[in-house]
Every structure is written in C-alpha cells, then in structure tokens.
Design a protein around this motif. Structure first.
Motif, PDB file in Angstrom:
ATOM      1  N   GLY A  28       1.426  -0.760  -0.117  1.00  0.00           N
ATOM      2  CA  GLY A  28       0.094  -0.061  -0.097  1.00  0.00           C
ATOM      3  C   GLY A  28       1.131   1.542  -0.124  1.00  0.00           C
ATOM      4  N   TYR A  29       0.170   2.113  -0.898  1.00  0.00           N
ATOM      5  CA  TYR A  29       1.547   3.809  -1.091  1.00  0.00           C
ATOM      6  C   TYR A  29       1.285   4.434   0.423  1.00  0.00           C
ATOM      7  CZ  TYR A  29       3.041   7.636  -2.736  1.00  0.00           C
ATOM      8  OH  TYR A  29       3.864   8.723  -3.972  1.00  0.00           O
ATOM      9  N   PHE A  30      -0.574   4.262   0.733  1.00  0.00           N
ATOM     10  CA  PHE A  30      -1.080   4.769   2.173  1.00  0.00           C
ATOM     11  C   PHE A  30      -0.500   4.338   3.260  1.00  0.00           C
ATOM     12  CE2 PHE A  30      -2.858   6.567  -1.459  1.00  0.00           C
ATOM     13  CZ  PHE A  30      -2.222   7.904  -1.539  1.00  0.00           C
ATOM     14  N   GLY A  31      -0.844   2.668   3.194  1.00  0.00           N
ATOM     15  CA  GLY A  31      -0.248   2.160   4.176  1.00  0.00           C
ATOM     16  C   GLY A  31      -1.340   1.153   3.645  1.00  0.00           C
ATOM     17  N   GLY A  32      -2.594   1.017   4.911  1.00  0.00           N
ATOM     18  CA  GLY A  32      -3.237  -0.869   4.473  1.00  0.00           C
ATOM     19  C   GLY A  32      -2.054  -1.623   5.332  1.00  0.00           C
ATOM     20  N   SER A  33      -2.777  -2.767   5.941  1.00  0.00           N
ATOM     21  CA  SER A  33      -2.479  -3.525   6.663  1.00  0.00           C
ATOM     22  C   SER A  33      -2.207  -5.130   6.475  1.00  0.00           C
ATOM     23  CB  SER A  33      -3.836  -4.410   8.102  1.00  0.00           C
ATOM     24  OG  SER A  33      -4.839  -4.896   6.376  1.00  0.00           O
ATOM     25  N   SER A  34      -1.596  -4.898   4.896  1.00  0.00           N
ATOM     26  CA  SER A  34      -1.334  -6.036   3.947  1.00  0.00           C
ATOM     27  C   SER A  34      -0.210  -5.788   3.119  1.00  0.00           C
ATOM     28  CB  SER A  34      -2.458  -7.200   3.872  1.00  0.00           C
ATOM     29  OG  SER A  34      -3.055  -6.641   2.381  1.00  0.00           O
ATOM     30  N   PHE A  35       0.640  -7.312   2.883  1.00  0.00           N
ATOM     31  CA  PHE A  35       1.413  -7.646   1.317  1.00  0.00           C
ATOM     32  C   PHE A  35       1.207  -7.922   0.399  1.00  0.00           C
ATOM     33  CE2 PHE A  35       4.828  -5.721   4.793  1.00  0.00           C
ATOM     34  CZ  PHE A  35       4.826  -4.967   4.010  1.00  0.00           C
ATOM     35  N   TRP A  36       0.924  -7.980  -0.663  1.00  0.00           N
ATOM     36  CA  TRP A  36       0.605  -8.601  -1.811  1.00  0.00           C
ATOM     37  C   TRP A  36       2.316  -9.662  -1.747  1.00  0.00           C
ATOM     38  CZ3 TRP A  36      -2.971 -11.844  -3.447  1.00  0.00           C
ATOM     39  CH2 TRP A  36      -2.974 -12.496  -4.311  1.00  0.00           C
ATOM     40  N   MET A  37       1.774 -10.851  -1.933  1.00  0.00           N
ATOM     41  CA  MET A  37       3.089 -11.846  -2.325  1.00  0.00           C
ATOM     42  C   MET A  37       3.200 -12.549  -3.321  1.00  0.00           C
ATOM     43  SD  MET A  37       5.201 -10.950   0.730  1.00  0.00           S
ATOM     44  CE  MET A  37       6.333 -11.524   0.600  1.00  0.00           C
ATOM     45  N   ARG A  38       4.842 -12.686  -4.202  1.00  0.00           N
ATOM     46  CA  ARG A  38       4.321 -13.590  -4.563  1.00  0.00           C
ATOM     47  C   ARG A  38       6.051 -14.506  -4.717  1.00  0.00           C
ATOM     48  NH1 ARG A  38       5.618 -10.932 -10.891  1.00  0.00           N
ATOM     49  NH2 ARG A  38       7.862 -10.485  -9.980  1.00  0.00           N
ATOM     50  N   ALA A  39       5.979 -15.888  -5.058  1.00  0.00           N
ATOM     51  CA  ALA A  39       6.835 -17.128  -4.412  1.00  0.00           C
ATOM     52  C   ALA A  39       7.109 -17.201  -5.427  1.00  0.00           C
ATOM     53  CB  ALA A  39       6.099 -17.822  -3.523  1.00  0.00           C
ATOM     54  N   PRO A  40       8.075 -17.904  -5.758  1.00  0.00           N
ATOM     55  CA  PRO A  40       8.368 -18.490  -7.079  1.00  0.00           C
ATOM     56  C   PRO A  40       7.774 -19.312  -7.683  1.00  0.00           C
ATOM     57  CG  PRO A  40       9.881 -19.093  -5.197  1.00  0.00           C
ATOM     58  CD  PRO A  40       9.302 -18.098  -4.545  1.00  0.00           C
ATOM     59  N   ARG A  41       7.465 -19.384  -8.692  1.00  0.00           N
ATOM     60  CA  ARG A  41       6.078 -19.848 -10.106  1.00  0.00           C
ATOM     61  C   ARG A  41       6.071 -21.253  -9.569  1.00  0.00           C
ATOM     62  NH1 ARG A  41       4.337 -18.274 -14.398  1.00  0.00           N
ATOM     63  NH2 ARG A  41       6.054 -17.114 -14.626  1.00  0.00           N
ATOM     64  N   GLU A  42       7.271 -22.704  -9.060  1.00  0.00           N
ATOM     65  CA  GLU A  42       7.044 -23.709  -9.078  1.00  0.00           C
ATOM     66  C   GLU A  42       6.350 -23.737  -7.521  1.00  0.00           C
ATOM     67  OE1 GLU A  42      11.780 -22.589  -7.202  1.00  0.00           O
ATOM     68  OE2 GLU A  42      10.396 -22.223  -8.738  1.00  0.00           O
ATOM     69  N   ILE A  43       6.363 -22.757  -6.615  1.00  0.00           N
ATOM     70  CA  ILE A  43       5.943 -23.076  -5.062  1.00  0.00           C
ATOM     71  C   ILE A  43       3.742 -22.725  -5.322  1.00  0.00           C
ATOM     72  CG2 ILE A  43       5.967 -21.981  -3.454  1.00  0.00           C
ATOM     73  CD1 ILE A  43       8.055 -21.289  -3.055  1.00  0.00           C
ATOM     74  N   ASN A  44       3.277 -23.645  -5.066  1.00  0.00           N
ATOM     75  CA  ASN A  44       2.216 -23.746  -5.021  1.00  0.00           C
ATOM     76  C   ASN A  44       1.790 -23.215  -3.763  1.00  0.00           C
ATOM     77  OD1 ASN A  44      -0.918 -24.147  -4.113  1.00  0.00           O
ATOM     78  ND2 ASN A  44      -1.044 -25.628  -5.678  1.00  0.00           N
ATOM     79  N   THR A  45       1.339 -22.257  -3.638  1.00  0.00           N
ATOM     80  CA  THR A  45       1.050 -21.135  -1.946  1.00  0.00           C
ATOM     81  C   THR A  45      -0.399 -22.212  -1.509  1.00  0.00           C
ATOM     82  OG1 THR A  45      -0.631 -19.813  -3.158  1.00  0.00           O
ATOM     83  CG2 THR A  45       1.875 -19.125  -2.542  1.00  0.00           C
ATOM     84  N   SER A  46      -1.402 -23.180  -1.724  1.00  0.00           N
ATOM     85  CA  SER A  46      -2.344 -23.700  -1.357  1.00  0.00           C
ATOM     86  C   SER A  46      -2.073 -24.542  -0.409  1.00  0.00           C
ATOM     87  CB  SER A  46      -2.668 -25.048  -1.799  1.00  0.00           C
ATOM     88  OG  SER A  46      -3.392 -23.019  -2.732  1.00  0.00           O
ATOM     89  N   ASP A  47      -0.700 -25.407  -0.861  1.00  0.00           N
ATOM     90  CA  ASP A  47       0.098 -26.087   0.136  1.00  0.00           C
ATOM     91  C   ASP A  47       1.322 -25.599   0.568  1.00  0.00           C
ATOM     92  OD1 ASP A  47      -1.084 -27.952  -2.171  1.00  0.00           O
ATOM     93  OD2 ASP A  47       0.615 -28.539  -3.606  1.00  0.00           O
ATOM     94  N   LEU A  48       1.367 -24.634   0.356  1.00  0.00           N
ATOM     95  CA  LEU A  48       2.238 -24.188   1.507  1.00  0.00           C
ATOM     96  C   LEU A  48       1.336 -23.478   2.391  1.00  0.00           C
ATOM     97  CD1 LEU A  48       5.483 -22.511   2.046  1.00  0.00           C
ATOM     98  CD2 LEU A  48       4.408 -20.172   1.057  1.00  0.00           C
ATOM     99  N   ALA A  49       0.213 -23.067   2.325  1.00  0.00           N
ATOM    100  CA  ALA A  49       0.104 -22.549   3.020  1.00  0.00           C
ATOM    101  C   ALA A  49      -0.334 -23.415   4.177  1.00  0.00           C
ATOM    102  CB  ALA A  49      -1.900 -22.761   2.795  1.00  0.00           C
ATOM    103  N   ARG A  50      -0.873 -25.418   3.730  1.00  0.00           N
ATOM    104  CA  ARG A  50      -1.325 -26.700   5.214  1.00  0.00           C
ATOM    105  C   ARG A  50       0.112 -26.583   5.657  1.00  0.00           C
ATOM    106  NH1 ARG A  50      -4.782 -27.191   0.389  1.00  0.00           N
ATOM    107  NH2 ARG A  50      -3.118 -28.287  -0.937  1.00  0.00           N
ATOM    108  N   ARG A  51       0.719 -26.440   4.826  1.00  0.00           N
ATOM    109  CA  ARG A  51       2.357 -27.127   5.795  1.00  0.00           C
ATOM    110  C   ARG A  51       2.451 -26.397   6.592  1.00  0.00           C
ATOM    111  NH1 ARG A  51       4.530 -27.211   1.064  1.00  0.00           N
ATOM    112  NH2 ARG A  51       6.049 -26.032   1.113  1.00  0.00           N
TER     113      ARG A  51
END
Length: 487
Positions: A412-435
């Motif tokens: 967020g340019y003015f602030g906010g409460s989160s970051f939007w992240m990008r993992a390497p292409r080979e990582i499935n973040t749904s699987d990452l979240a479960r682990r």
C-alpha cells in the motif's frame, strides 16, 4: 434448567395408552439429545394440564422412566434427566440423494461453489496469524464501546432500540457519516443519498441487484475481492475481468459495451495498488464516454498512516456516475457488519426499497451504538492507535521479508494492513499454507483472487493487522524455511 412444557406434545397417531405415549415421548427426547442430562422436567401437574390428561397418568409415566434409569427424583425438587440415562447415538449425516425430493431439479439457482476465502474460526490460537481483516483485541477500545452500547440500550434511546425503521436508518449515524466521514474523502452527500448496509459485501450485492441484469455487462478487476465475483456470477450478468497493473484498473482495457465498472482505486484488492490521479480522471472519462457507472469500493482508506490518501474517485465525479461503498469492518471490527452506500437519489431509492424487502434495515441498537462511538471521538482515537501499531508492524514485516529474500508484489502506497506476495513459480501457495498451518503459521493463498480456470498458484497475502510486532520475524522466517524446502 427446567424444560419448557410447550416442547411436550402427544402425536395424534401415536399407539398405546396415554401413559405409554408419555413414556415414549420423554424417552425419544432423551435419546435424540433434545433433553440433556441434569435438565429438570415439568412438574406432573403442569405437564398433565398441558397435555390434557390426569396427573396420575403423568406420575406413573415418570415413575416407570425412573425405574428404567431415564429419570431421577430429587425429593421435593422434582424429576430430572438421569446422569445414567442412555446417551444419544452419534448419527452420521444423511447421504446425499436419499431425500424423496430431487434437489438438482428443485433448486432454481445455485449460490454455492464460489472461490471465497476461508479462514480458521480459531485463528487467534495460531502463534503467527498473517491473515487479513480480523480485529486485534489488544488495539480495540473495549471499555468505550461497552459504554456506548450501554448508552444505546438505555431508556432515552428506547425508540432507537425498538423502532421498526422500515426502510430508514438511524439519523444520528447518517448525520455523522454525512458531516464527518465523507468530507474526509472529499465527498458531499445529503442524508437521502446515504444508505446503511450490512457491511460492504451487502452494499455490493444491493448495487449489483439494482444495476445489472442478464443483458448487461460488468467489469471487475483481476485479481479482485472473490466475494464480488461470486455476487456478479449469481446476478447472471455478463462479466469481463480486466487485469490490473501497478496503477490499478487500466481504463483503456474496459470494453465499450460495459454498463457497470467495479473498482478499488485507493487500495486495490488484493495487490494494494493505488490509482494515480491522472488515471482516475481517465477512468471517469472512459465511463462517461461509454455511458457506464462506476462502483468505488473504498474499503481501507482509514489505514493511511504513511501519508494522507488521495481524494476518493467519488469526489471527482461531477455527473453522479460514481456509487461509493464504505465500511466499518476494517476500522472497527468485521462482526459489526455495518457499511454504507453513497449515490444519487434515484439509485439509493431503489437500493433502499430492495433492502427493505430483504432485511428492512440493520439493527437499530447497533446503528445507535456505532453513532455514539463515532460522535464521542472514540473512533478517531482508535484509528490513530491502530495506525501507529500498523506502521510499527509494517516496518517489522518489511525488514523480515527483505532479510529472507521474499518478494513483495504489492504494498500500500498510503499504508494498509497487508502485503501482496509472489513466491517462485514452482511453489503452490495452497500447499504452502497447509504446511505452514502445521507450524502455527497462517497465510492466505492468492489463487481465489484471480478469475478464470487457470489462476496463478504462486501468489499469497500476508497481513499484519492481527499479529504483534515481536512475532513477525519469527513467522516470516518459518515461511522462508518452508519455501526453501520446495525451491
């Protein structure tokens, strides 16, 4: 607790003597779990009068049940469900398809099956909850909210508490929004141009129902708030997702046959992009050119702790083309379920009529409690306290992410409460979240934010609104460790 006598009734087609019917009725109540162990039964006199039988019939039935250990007598106190009574069986869910009703044929329109976000109900027990939109109990002003609630429940506010407003709202809350909230966004509105809703999602649903039909087209951002995509899908209108860039929604990509444009210009959801002033003007020009309306969801403008936010898109609107959606879910707490719509009178009139036919109005005592909390200055104090805390957490998050080499895709340019992240292409973040959940870390996979059947699987959102600063680095370290295992 004494079981209400109204819950006892004799089935007109029951077999056996009255005494046997009463025994069976009580036994079934115990075996089904409706009557819990230790609960008191109605007196024999009350039950007899209620059922229209003699008292001796009820007494004999109770005595037989006592002999079979279903009931126990406690002197002059009466009869209770025995602690030794048979426990209700554990029933499995009825298998789908066993109903006589053909539900595939009976259901005219389906509302399930969307890709809405899911969060554990017990998220607070996790040590590293990087999840978005939850209230932090260490920051909320419990004492003053309680006092405002008590004041709203008092005799002076009896009408606000009990009145059926039909299609209207609490005038005190409307006045504060018109005189204090909206001017901060550069918006001027009359009371008849404001409608209270059950949160921003309800506001978006009302807007969709009023403005869109099966023959009309809506444009939404991609990625976007998943619930909005579900709402538009349910309306059966034509939907065109438009991929956002670093400045948000590009006006030139909006099709000429568009009727309604949904956008989050001040804080794009979920990428956090802020639309520059030049593009905002271009978006208004594009909407005017194709005679489209714009729905502006200004969902997190209060969290502008780095610098003052840009004026709302609605403030630049000179011909009533923009409908503004605001909410107290992020600034107060999501369970409050209060938001508001601001638009031209003809639109608000129809949205008001639709709301009245569905839920009439949000509860009066909730509106009045919120009005007191806002007008007495507690809201502004809470926003300042939250802003200071979020700024500290943001610094801790940025440092931890940089030290671990994790890539931020949007902030967020003015602030906010989160970051939007990008993992390497080979990582499935749904699987990452479960682990990570097994290590007491909660993150939000990003695939649900994207349209289409081939969503990117390597994006995720990290929020810092619900995690203390001293745990952020530990949590980010664990995320980096799990990502390194896959990479």
């Amino acid at each position: 607790m004494t079981l209400p006598v109204e819950t006892f009734f004799l089935h007109p087609e029951a077999q056996g003597t009255l005494q046997q019917q009463i025994q069976q009725m009580i036994a079934r109540g115990i075996l089904s779990g409706r009557f819990q162990k230790g609960e008191k039964l109605p007196s024999t006199r009350k039950l007899a009068a209620h059922l229209g039988v003699s008292r001796i019939t009820v007494t004999i039935a109770y005595t037989e049940l006592q002999a079979n250990d279903y009931l126990v007598s406690k002197g002059r106190s009466g009869y209770y469900v025995s602690e030794n009574a048979p426990s209700p069986p554990t029933f499995t869910a009825t298998p789908e398809g066993t109903d006589a009703v053909d539900w595939h044929r009976a259901i005219g329109q389906k509302f399930s099956g969307g890709r809405s976000l899911s969060k554990p109900q017990d998220w607070a027990r996790f040590r590293y909850p990087f999840i978005y939109g939850q209230a932090d109990p260490t920051l909320f002003d419990h004492a003053n909210w309680r006092l405002c609630a008590l004041q709203a429940l008092g005799q002076r506010d009896f009408n606000a508490l009990t009145t059926d407003y039909f299609d209207q709202d609490d005038p005190q809350l409307i006045e504060f929004i018109a005189r204090h909230i909206l001017p901060r966004r550069g918006i001027t509105a009359n009371p008849d141009q404001i409608l209270i809703t059950l949160g921003a999602q309800n506001a978006l649903w009302l807007t969709t129902q009023v403005l869109l039909t099966q023959r009309r087209r809506a444009v939404l951002e991609d990625p976007c708030y998943p619930a909005l995509r579900d709402i538009l899908s349910q309306s059966r209108c034509h939907v065109t997702p438009v991929r956002v860039d670093q400045d948000g929604l590009p006006p030139y990509a909006i099709p000429p046959d568009t009727d309604v444009i949904f956008t989050t210009p001040s804080h794009q959801c979920p990428t956090n992009a802020t639309m520059p002033m030049e593009r905002r003007r271009a978006l208004l020009e594009r909407a005017q050119e194709i005679e489209a309306l714009i729905v502006e969801d200004d969902y997190e403008f209060e969290m502008s702790f780095l610098k003052s936010p840009s004026p709302a898109l609605k403030s630049l609107d000179s011909d009533g083309r923009v409908i503004y959606v605001g909410s107290f879910s992020k600034s107060l707490f999501p369970g409050l379920r209060l938001g508001y719509l601001v638009g031209s009178q003809p639109f608000i009139r129809e949205a008001r009529a639709l709301r009245a036919s569905v839920l009439r109005h949000p509860p009066g005592h909730i509106q009045r409690t919120t009005a007191y909390f806002l007008s007495l200055g507690h809201y502004d104090a809470l926003i300042r306290r939250m802003g200071a805390a979020l700024q500290e957490r943001r610094k801790a998050m940025e440092a931890a992410l940089a030290d671990n080499g994790l890539q931020i895709s949007g902030r967020g340019y003015f602030g906010g409460s989160s970051f939007w992240m990008r993992a390497p292409r080979e990582i499935n973040t749904s699987d990452l979240a479960r682990r990570l959940q097994a290590r007491s870390v909660l993150i939000e996979p990003g695939h649900a934010f994207f349209a289409g059947s081939h969503q990117p699987s390597n994006y995720f959102r990290l929020a810092y609104s619900s995690i203390p600063s001293n745990r952020i680095r530990e949590g980010v370290n664990l995320i980096a460790e799990e990502m390194a295992v896959v990479a």
